[in-house]
Design an enzyme around this catalytic site. Structure first.
Site, mmCIF file in Angstrom:
data_model
loop_
_atom_site.group_PDB
_atom_site.id
_atom_site.type_symbol
_atom_site.label_atom_id
_atom_site.label_comp_id
_atom_site.label_asym_id
_atom_site.label_seq_id
_atom_site.Cartn_x
_atom_site.Cartn_y
_atom_site.Cartn_z
ATOM 1 N N CYS A 130 64.857 -6.338 38.637
ATOM 2 C CA CYS A 130 63.957 -5.975 39.741
ATOM 3 C C CYS A 130 64.378 -4.644 40.352
ATOM 4 C CB CYS A 130 63.969 -7.082 40.801
ATOM 5 S SG CYS A 130 62.958 -6.714 42.238
ATOM 6 N N CYS A 133 64.165 -4.524 44.223
ATOM 7 C CA CYS A 133 65.282 -5.243 44.841
ATOM 8 C C CYS A 133 66.576 -4.428 44.769
ATOM 9 C CB CYS A 133 65.545 -6.562 44.131
ATOM 10 S SG CYS A 133 64.075 -7.569 43.839
ATOM 11 N N ASP A 134 66.875 -3.917 43.599
ATOM 12 C CA ASP A 134 68.223 -3.410 43.345
ATOM 13 C C ASP A 134 68.306 -1.901 43.134
ATOM 14 O OD1 ASP A 134 69.185 -6.035 43.481
ATOM 15 O OD2 ASP A 134 68.688 -6.392 41.379
#
Lengths: 302, 302
Positions: A130, A133-134
């Site tokens: 992701c 997300c990251d």
């Protein structure tokens, strides 16, 4: 008979549980394995508003405490299928049948793994599924994106604005992604495209990713690339086999803005439904709406 | 020129800001008055997952810190209108024009006030405009619901399961609510319906609600009712006059699941759009999606 059965103990399911308890619905949440869902395996989450930085497991503990503090009953069992008998829904589980007036399916989705050595061990330590997300953890670092579809190519673009260098590795010599997205990555100076390459292994040192081994399929050569992050976008599987409602070609449950599925009284929330974004923030919104609409449904069918 | 202008500093706008900063969009958030939006005036919020109990202002401080920690620029100014000039959007403010590639409207909505003496002073101290938010604080207590539409009647039903007694006060002798909802409240033993009554005054002691004064319009009699909570559902006004996109009859911006409005590049998130539920949890989901989609829009129009 329960008022409501929630299937899945990730962010969407736990939020639905919080709202259901507050609405005084007689509710049980069924979880197969471990409360928290996919996010619980994330080392750090920095985009759930209110928590600038927290571990996925830590955030999910807070969700679980919140829900349990309101009296939510959580039962560990596997759901085999759901059938509708008139107004009642019957949930067949590995521990017998349960009945309810309404169901919320919040079973999430799992990114497909490549199965490369090192992938599993280094997930959350540099291996990610992701970018939203990251990505920000890799500011001014070197990362690799694996995949050839829209998601892979779009996320490579996204990461190119954060990372100093992005390798885009695709096993075929043509991308499946939209032409427009392809042209963008081709025109981005800090994206290097490795067509007809596969990722063979991810290596780490001190518990974090340091290298990727790729193979050039045309010349059968192997090479090592030094990097800090590997983002894998080779598909995502929603956990929806057990429920027979309308789904899209990927298996995601079709739900409208009220989280209603094609069967009245069955709602879907979070990553298992056709949502534009798979995030804790969006799962939480879905869970709240699903519980509110389930309560409305139960009231109007009394 | 900015990449993105976010209008409104409540939960939806701040979440969009968090996501936009992480996506490295050059962003400014415009706020008219005070960061936090409607929820900042709530004494306690107990249904934003992860925070079992926190003040509205306290939660919004955390959101603001989170967004500012990522470098979000917040400017205090009033937006007068938005116009589209080709791919550019021009936001006219009380401090001059600002330009951006995309806009997120997250200006929220305000419940209509009755204007009764005591109402304003006791808001958040027993006077509420949201049963889902505040109902659970009145477990086994006496409350009053004011209004005659669907929301009033449905929320009276909802509150009857939590409170020991619910007075439902409506100034007319007929409800506008759906027949089904009406019949339900009529059949609920702990709901007492006061038709042709108006709420004249809310009284408090020690800073919390203790009494409501109602007038029977048919007999012009006044009476005092001892209670702990007054829930007012006489309508809600979204703050959307300044933007000319498709709206529903109540003024809420029509936005799809991707938060897209009728004008490409203008997105809407949170209470100002046609959402089934007005909550921090849902505003957060909307804000994340709006920023993600705005980023996609900007990328694809480069």
């Amino acid at each position: 008979m329960y008022d409501l059965i929630i299937i899945g103990g990730g962010p969407a399911g736990l939020t639905a549980g919080i709202y259901a308890q507050r609405a005084k619905l007689n509710t049980v949440l069924l979880e197969k394995q471990m409360v928290g869902g996919q996010i619980a395996v994330s080392d750090v989450i920095e985009n759930y508003p209110g928590f600038p930085s927290i571990s996925g497991a830590g955030l999910m503990e807070k969700f679980e405490e919140h829900a349990k503090g309101l009296g939510l009953k959580i039962q560990f069992t596997e759901v085999i299928n759901i059938t509708a008998e008139g107004k009642e829904k019957v949930v067949k589980t590995s521990d017998g049948d349960l009945r309810a007036k309404a169901i919320i399916v919040a079973t999430g989705a799992r990114p497909k793994r490549l199965g490369a050595p090192g992938e599993k061990e280094l997930t959350g330590k540099g291996v990610s599924y992701c970018a939203t997300c990251d990505g920000p953890f890799f500011r001014n670092r070197t990362v690799m994106v694996v995949g050839g579809g829209d998601t892979a190519v779009k996320e490579a673009s996204y990461l190119s604005k954060i990372a100093s260098k992005v390798y885009l590795v695709h096993r075929r010599d043509k991308f499946r992604a939209e032409k427009m997205h392809q042209e963008k990555v081709e025109a981005t100076p800090n994206i290097e495209i490795l067509r007809s390459h596969t990722l063979k292994e991810i290596k780490g040192e001190g518990g974090v990713v340091t290298k990727a081994v790729v193979q050039d399929l045309k010349h059968c050569e192997m090479k090592e690339i030094a990097l800090e992050g590997v983002f894998i976008f080779v598909g995502i599987n929603p956990t929806t086999d057990f429920v027979d409602v309308d789904k899209d070609e990927g298996g995601f449950i079709k739900a409208n803005q009220k989280m209603e599925t094609s069967i009245p009284g069955i709602f879907a929330a979070g990553d298992c439904r056709t949502t534009p974004l798979l995030q804790v923030a969006t799962a939480v919104g879905d869970g709240a709406i699903a519980a509110y609409m389930a309560e409305s449904y139960i009231e109007s069918h009394k």
